[in-house]
Every structure is written in C-alpha cells, then in structure tokens.
Scaffold this motif. Structure first.
Motif, PDB file in Angstrom:
ATOM      1  N   MET A   1       0.845  -1.187   0.000  1.00 19.12           N
ATOM      2  CA  MET A   1       0.000   0.000   0.000  1.00 19.12           C
ATOM      3  C   MET A   1       0.889   1.249   0.000  1.00 19.12           C
ATOM      4  O   MET A   1       1.821   1.338   0.783  1.00 19.12           O
ATOM      5  CB  MET A   1      -0.890  -0.010   1.234  1.00 19.12           C
ATOM      6  N   THR A   2       0.554   2.197  -0.867  1.00 20.60           N
ATOM      7  CA  THR A   2       1.356   3.417  -0.915  1.00 20.60           C
ATOM      8  C   THR A   2       1.043   4.299   0.290  1.00 20.60           C
ATOM      9  O   THR A   2      -0.121   4.605   0.545  1.00 20.60           O
ATOM     10  CB  THR A   2       1.021   4.211  -2.207  1.00 20.60           C
ATOM     11  N   PRO A   3       2.074   4.704   1.017  1.00 29.41           N
ATOM     12  CA  PRO A   3       1.802   5.587   2.159  1.00 29.41           C
ATOM     13  C   PRO A   3       1.214   6.920   1.695  1.00 29.41           C
ATOM     14  O   PRO A   3       1.527   7.399   0.604  1.00 29.41           O
ATOM     15  CB  PRO A   3       3.180   5.803   2.782  1.00 29.41           C
ATOM     16  N   GLN A   4       0.353   7.482   2.532  1.00 33.54           N
ATOM     17  CA  GLN A   4      -0.265   8.780   2.223  1.00 33.54           C
ATOM     18  C   GLN A   4       0.306   9.841   3.156  1.00 33.54           C
ATOM     19  O   GLN A   4       0.643   9.547   4.307  1.00 33.54           O
ATOM     20  CB  GLN A   4      -1.784   8.705   2.454  1.00 33.54           C
ATOM     21  N   PHE A   5       0.402  11.049   2.644  1.00 33.37           N
ATOM     22  CA  PHE A   5       0.913  12.158   3.468  1.00 33.37           C
ATOM     23  C   PHE A   5      -0.134  13.254   3.493  1.00 33.37           C
ATOM     24  O   PHE A   5      -0.579  13.730   2.452  1.00 33.37           O
ATOM     25  CB  PHE A   5       2.226  12.680   2.871  1.00 33.37           C
ATOM     26  N   ALA A   6      -0.509  13.654   4.724  1.00 32.84           N
ATOM     27  CA  ALA A   6      -1.564  14.671   4.873  1.00 32.84           C
ATOM     28  C   ALA A   6      -0.981  15.974   5.408  1.00 32.84           C
ATOM     29  O   ALA A   6       0.036  15.980   6.114  1.00 32.84           O
ATOM     30  CB  ALA A   6      -2.633  14.155   5.840  1.00 32.84           C
ATOM     31  N   VAL A   7      -1.642  17.065   5.070  1.00 32.81           N
ATOM     32  CA  VAL A   7      -1.281  18.380   5.624  1.00 32.81           C
ATOM     33  C   VAL A   7      -2.492  18.910   6.379  1.00 32.81           C
ATOM     34  O   VAL A   7      -3.599  18.928   5.838  1.00 32.81           O
ATOM     35  CB  VAL A   7      -0.865  19.359   4.500  1.00 32.81           C
ATOM     36  N   ILE A   8      -2.256  19.285   7.636  1.00 33.99           N
ATOM     37  CA  ILE A   8      -3.356  19.776   8.486  1.00 33.99           C
ATOM     38  C   ILE A   8      -3.087  21.242   8.819  1.00 33.99           C
ATOM     39  O   ILE A   8      -2.040  21.589   9.391  1.00 33.99           O
ATOM     40  CB  ILE A   8      -3.480  18.904   9.759  1.00 33.99           C
ATOM     41  N   SER A   9      -4.014  22.089   8.441  1.00 33.80           N
ATOM     42  CA  SER A   9      -3.806  23.541   8.571  1.00 33.80           C
ATOM     43  C   SER A   9      -4.066  24.024   9.995  1.00 33.80           C
ATOM     44  O   SER A   9      -4.711  23.335  10.803  1.00 33.80           O
ATOM     45  CB  SER A   9      -4.752  24.269   7.622  1.00 33.80           C
ATOM     46  N   GLY A  10      -3.609  25.249  10.270  1.00 35.93           N
ATOM     47  CA  GLY A  10      -3.883  25.870  11.566  1.00 35.93           C
ATOM     48  C   GLY A  10      -5.377  25.999  11.817  1.00 35.93           C
ATOM     49  O   GLY A  10      -5.841  25.835  12.952  1.00 35.93           O
ATOM     50  N   ALA A  11      -6.137  26.277  10.770  1.00 37.89           N
ATOM     51  CA  ALA A  11      -7.597  26.408  10.948  1.00 37.89           C
ATOM     52  C   ALA A  11      -8.191  25.076  11.398  1.00 37.89           C
ATOM     53  O   ALA A  11      -9.068  25.035  12.271  1.00 37.89           O
ATOM     54  CB  ALA A  11      -8.230  26.867   9.635  1.00 37.89           C
ATOM     55  N   GLN A  12      -7.692  23.974  10.830  1.00 39.02           N
ATOM     56  CA  GLN A  12      -8.201  22.655  11.245  1.00 39.02           C
ATOM     57  C   GLN A  12      -7.779  22.322  12.674  1.00 39.02           C
ATOM     58  O   GLN A  12      -8.557  21.761  13.450  1.00 39.02           O
ATOM     59  CB  GLN A  12      -7.694  21.566  10.278  1.00 39.02           C
ATOM     60  N   VAL A  13      -6.528  22.691  13.020  1.00 34.96           N
ATOM     61  CA  VAL A  13      -6.068  22.451  14.393  1.00 34.96           C
ATOM     62  C   VAL A  13      -6.933  23.255  15.366  1.00 34.96           C
ATOM     63  O   VAL A  13      -7.410  22.734  16.388  1.00 34.96           O
ATOM     64  CB  VAL A  13      -4.581  22.843  14.556  1.00 34.96           C
ATOM     65  N   ARG A 318      -9.058  13.348  14.872  1.00 35.09           N
ATOM     66  CA  ARG A 318     -10.325  14.093  14.750  1.00 35.09           C
ATOM     67  C   ARG A 318     -10.570  14.509  13.309  1.00 35.09           C
ATOM     68  O   ARG A 318     -11.667  14.353  12.772  1.00 35.09           O
ATOM     69  CB  ARG A 318     -10.245  15.377  15.590  1.00 35.09           C
ATOM     70  N   VAL A 319      -9.521  15.053  12.695  1.00 39.93           N
ATOM     71  CA  VAL A 319      -9.658  15.516  11.311  1.00 39.93           C
ATOM     72  C   VAL A 319      -9.955  14.315  10.402  1.00 39.93           C
ATOM     73  O   VAL A 319     -10.823  14.385   9.525  1.00 39.93           O
ATOM     74  CB  VAL A 319      -8.386  16.281  10.854  1.00 39.93           C
ATOM     75  N   ALA A 320      -9.267  13.197  10.660  1.00 41.36           N
ATOM     76  CA  ALA A 320      -9.506  11.989   9.855  1.00 41.36           C
ATOM     77  C   ALA A 320     -10.932  11.492  10.057  1.00 41.36           C
ATOM     78  O   ALA A 320     -11.621  11.134   9.090  1.00 41.36           O
ATOM     79  CB  ALA A 320      -8.498  10.903  10.228  1.00 41.36           C
ATOM     80  N   ALA A 321     -11.407  11.488  11.314  1.00 40.06           N
ATOM     81  CA  ALA A 321     -12.758  10.996  11.598  1.00 40.06           C
ATOM     82  C   ALA A 321     -13.807  11.875  10.920  1.00 40.06           C
ATOM     83  O   ALA A 321     -14.881  11.389  10.520  1.00 40.06           O
ATOM     84  CB  ALA A 321     -13.000  10.967  13.108  1.00 40.06           C
ATOM     85  N   ASP A 322     -13.490  13.157  10.756  1.00 39.93           N
ATOM     86  CA  ASP A 322     -14.418  14.071  10.074  1.00 39.93           C
ATOM     87  C   ASP A 322     -14.325  13.940   8.555  1.00 39.93           C
ATOM     88  O   ASP A 322     -14.980  14.692   7.819  1.00 39.93           O
ATOM     89  CB  ASP A 322     -14.107  15.532  10.443  1.00 39.93           C
ATOM     90  N   GLY A 323     -13.453  13.069   8.062  1.00 40.01           N
ATOM     91  CA  GLY A 323     -13.264  12.909   6.614  1.00 40.01           C
ATOM     92  C   GLY A 323     -12.613  14.136   5.986  1.00 40.01           C
ATOM     93  O   GLY A 323     -12.762  14.387   4.789  1.00 40.01           O
ATOM     94  N   ALA A 324     -11.859  14.909   6.796  1.00 41.22           N
ATOM     95  CA  ALA A 324     -11.326  16.182   6.290  1.00 41.22           C
ATOM     96  C   ALA A 324      -9.807  16.161   6.115  1.00 41.22           C
ATOM     97  O   ALA A 324      -9.176  17.217   5.984  1.00 41.22           O
ATOM     98  CB  ALA A 324     -11.734  17.305   7.246  1.00 41.22           C
ATOM     99  N   LEU A 325      -9.217  14.935   6.108  1.00 39.92           N
ATOM    100  CA  LEU A 325      -7.758  14.867   5.911  1.00 39.92           C
ATOM    101  C   LEU A 325      -7.423  15.247   4.480  1.00 39.92           C
ATOM    102  O   LEU A 325      -7.957  14.659   3.535  1.00 39.92           O
ATOM    103  CB  LEU A 325      -7.256  13.445   6.151  1.00 39.92           C
ATOM    104  N   SER A 326      -6.528  16.202   4.337  1.00 36.97           N
ATOM    105  CA  SER A 326      -6.152  16.627   2.999  1.00 36.97           C
ATOM    106  C   SER A 326      -4.801  16.000   2.659  1.00 36.97           C
ATOM    107  O   SER A 326      -3.760  16.432   3.160  1.00 36.97           O
ATOM    108  CB  SER A 326      -6.100  18.158   3.020  1.00 36.97           C
ATOM    109  N   THR A 327      -4.828  14.934   1.848  1.00 37.74           N
ATOM    110  CA  THR A 327      -3.570  14.260   1.516  1.00 37.74           C
ATOM    111  C   THR A 327      -2.965  14.875   0.255  1.00 37.74           C
ATOM    112  O   THR A 327      -3.673  15.443  -0.583  1.00 37.74           O
ATOM    113  CB  THR A 327      -3.787  12.745   1.306  1.00 37.74           C
ATOM    114  N   VAL A 328      -1.644  14.765   0.167  1.00 38.10           N
ATOM    115  CA  VAL A 328      -0.933  15.336  -0.982  1.00 38.10           C
ATOM    116  C   VAL A 328      -0.719  14.218  -1.997  1.00 38.10           C
ATOM    117  O   VAL A 328       0.031  13.270  -1.721  1.00 38.10           O
ATOM    118  CB  VAL A 328       0.427  15.923  -0.542  1.00 38.10           C
TER     119      VAL A 328
END
Ligand SMILES: NC(=O)c1ccc[n+]([C@@H]2O[C@H](COP(=O)([O-])OP(=O)(O)OC[C@H]3O[C@@H](n4cnc5c(N)ncnc54)[C@H](O)[C@@H]3O)[C@@H](O)[C@H]2O)c1
Length: 339
Positions: A1-13, A318-328
């Motif tokens: 499985m290809t690893p995924q990389f996410a970026v979480i913004s200050g607004a999401q934090v 939390r962000v992942a559970a909300d379906g809001a992870l933004s992967t690159v």
C-alpha cells in the motif's frame, strides 16, 4: 500500500482543540503520567541558533509515546521575538507525525496552536493541582509578559475552573499590556489592572504567570515572594537563583529543565546540586509530593515534545474521523525498488 501524506492547517487544528480545553488538559496530564511511567522517549531538544541573530532560535523536539497513544514524530518550532513588532507572532511551528510500522511521515500539522495549547494546559494543570494541595484556590492572577502564551494560558486557567476577582498585567511594552488588558475585559474580567512596576504586580497576586521572552533573570529579590504565591514560570529565565532557592520547586522533567540557562539550571550551577527541586508535575499528579501553603511554589516546565505529539495525534484522529484529511497526491514517489 502506498503511504499517504496529509497536511493539516492551523484552521483545522484550531477547530479540533478550541472549546475542548478541559479535554486537552486531561490529555496533557495523561501524557505526563505516561512520561513518568517510562512509556515515552523524549530526547533532548536540539537548539539551532544563529551567531549573528542571538535572539532567534529554532528548536527540534523529537518524541515518541508507546501504548494506546502510539504516536511518534517531531515538532520544529521557531522563536523570532522580532516578529512581534512586524505584526507576526513570535513562534511558528510544524509537527511531523511518523508511522511506526514503516517509519514514513504521515502528516505535517501547523503546530503553533498545538504548542500554545499544550503549554497552557500544562500550566493550568499545575495551577489547579498545586493549589488543591495548598488548600486555597488563587483569586488574584498577575501576568508578566502579555503575549500569545499568556492569552492561551489565561483561557486554560479559566476553563479549568479558576475564577479571578482581579487580574494584573505587567509588560515592558505598555502597548502589549494594554492590548492584553482589553482582551481580558472582552473575556469578561471586570477587575483588570495594568502595572508599571513588577513589584506592584507581584504584591497584588497569589498566582503569577511569567510569559516573557527574557533571556536572563531580572527578578532577584526573594522578599517579593514572601506572601507565598503560586508561580507559573513558563518563560523559565525570569527568576534569580535566590528566588528559586527560597521556593518549593516543581518541574516537568528534571533532566530537561536543568539545561539552556533556565533559572533552575543557573541554580544548579550555583549550588552544585538539585536538592532545591521537590519533584515533577507527574509526582504531583500521582500524589507523591504535595505543595506547601506557606512557601512560594514555582512551576518551571521545559516543555516536553511528548505533550505536542499526544495533542497532534488527537487532532489528526479528529480531522480523519471528520473525513477532512487533505492528503498530498504523489507525495511519496519512486517507491519501486528497481524502478
Ligand atoms: N515552557 C514551555 O513549555 C513554553 C512553551 C511555549 C512558550 N514558552 C515561553 O513563553 C514565553 C512567551 O511566549 P509568547 O509566544 O507569548 O511570546 P510573545 O512575544 O508573544 O510575548 C512575550 C511578551 O513578553 C514581554 N516581555 C519581554 N520581556 C519582558 C520583561 N522582562 N518583563 C515584562 N514583559 C516582558 C514582551 O513585550 C511581550 O509582550 C517565551 O519565553 C516562550 O519561550 C514556554
């Protein structure tokens, strides 16, 4: 499985932690307990300094927490005090989470909010737990250094049940003191006093918060603390060695805090011993030590990477559970061994 990389913004934090101050405080207390139980790896922070910019630094805080928390990674945090005059916060940070099965980095989070929140939560925990042992809740808060960390800490103190009849503010910059005073009034504080002198502020306060950017001690007279206040010494270098020696001292981690020219480090260098440190916040949480009511009590936390990581994991989940992870997409490339 290809690893995924996410970026979480200050607004999401911000969305993941704000309004959850008591939950964050509980998480930070749990992290201290795990650290005390040896469930963490928290190597020394690494300070990158610049010979031609002595006020500035960037610090690396790698850390790992085992068990159910299972989080590993590093915070990389800059302190550029000159930013403030240009209208930017002093501190900026990112935090990288790593997956322990592959070692791969899985996310980069904006981390100045995480860092401020865990610092404030740790201070609030110390204030509540130490004053409970002393048998009296502080009612008069004095803030020395009116910046971002003071703002977060005030919020966490209130959220954790402390209620003040008065709040005093002292800052070298009258503009910063006034701005923070206005913030306190907007938060509902009725009795806010700005102090020109630190002596007046200390005399008026039974809980003192140091959040300056002082590089060397400038408060050296133990007589200023004869009324036995509880002192949250977050900026670590404000108090002279006589003040430290006169106080009952609690830290977050003895090895960590006895470094980098902190007031307790200077005290160790002066006395040649560590006998003036009663123990750690974990010792307070587990009831191994209890703060006295008749002496000044000083909490000096160096700031542990494990706290940042525990909070970052919570935000990530939390962000992942909300379906809001933004992967690159395609962040990891060239994954076939032979091309
Ligand atoms: N121990 C920890 O875990 C931890 C974590 C995060 C930040 N900190 C520390 O908290 C401190 C505050 O950070 P911040 O982001 O709020 O900084 P900031 O620049 O936003 O605010 C600092 C304020 O202190 C004032 N000040 C500087 N020297 C002073 C002095 N001698 N007397 C009175 N006021 C003075 C400045 O005018 C400024 O308003 C920093 O020293 C930082 O390293 C500690």
């Amino acid at each position: 499985m290809t690893p995924q990389f996410a970026v979480i913004s200050g607004a999401q934090v911000h969305q993941a932690v704000s309004g959850r101050e008591t939950e964050v405080t509980e998480m930070v207390e749990a992290a201290y307990r795990l650290h005390g139980e040896g469930q963490t790896a928290n190597p020394d922070s690494y300070f990158l300094r610049f010979p031609d910019r002595p006020a500035d630094r960037i610090i690396a805080l790698p850390a790992s927490v085992k068990g159910d928390v299972d989080v590993h990674g590093i915070k990389w945090i800059s302190s550029f005090p000159g930013n403030v005059a240009a209208g930017l916060p002093r501190a900026s940070a990112v935090l990288i989470l790593n997956d322990l099965h592959t070692g791969y980095p899985i996310a980069c989070l904006e981390a100045s909010i995480i860092s401020a929140a865990r610092t404030a939560a740790s201070a609030a925990s110390a204030a509540v737990r130490l004053s409970a042992a002393r048998g009296v809740a502080p009612r008069r808060l004095g803030v020395v250094g009116a910046g971002v960390i003071a703002r977060y800490t005030y919020r966490y103190l209130r959220a954790n049940g402390l209620d003040f009849e008065a709040v005093g503010v002292h800052d070298l910059s009258s503009e910063h003191a006034a701005g923070f005073g206005d913030h306190l009034r907007r938060e509902g504080e009725r009795n806010v006093e700005l102090h020109d002198s630190i002596e007046g502020l200390l005399a008026d306060s039974d809980l003192v918060l140091f959040t300056t950017v002082a590089g060397e001690p400038y408060v050296s007279d133990p007589a200023l603390f004869r009324h036995a206040p509880l002192v949250l010494h977050l900026s670590l270098r404000d108090l002279g060695t006589d003040v430290i020696l006169d106080a009952w001292n609690v830290v977050d981690d003895v090895e960590h805090v006895l470094k980098a020219g902190t007031s307790v480090h200077l005290t160790e260098q002066r006395t040649g011993n560590r006998d003036f440190i009663a123990g750690t916040l974990c010792d307070v949480l587990t009831g191994r030590i209890a703060a006295p009511a008749d002496r000044p009590v000083v909490f000096s936390p160096f700031g542990l990477g494990v706290l940042d990581l525990v909070l970052a994991k919570h935000v990530y989940d939390r962000v992942a559970a909300d379906g809001a992870l933004s992967t690159v997409p395609d962040f990891f490339h060239d994954l076939q061994r032979y091309g």
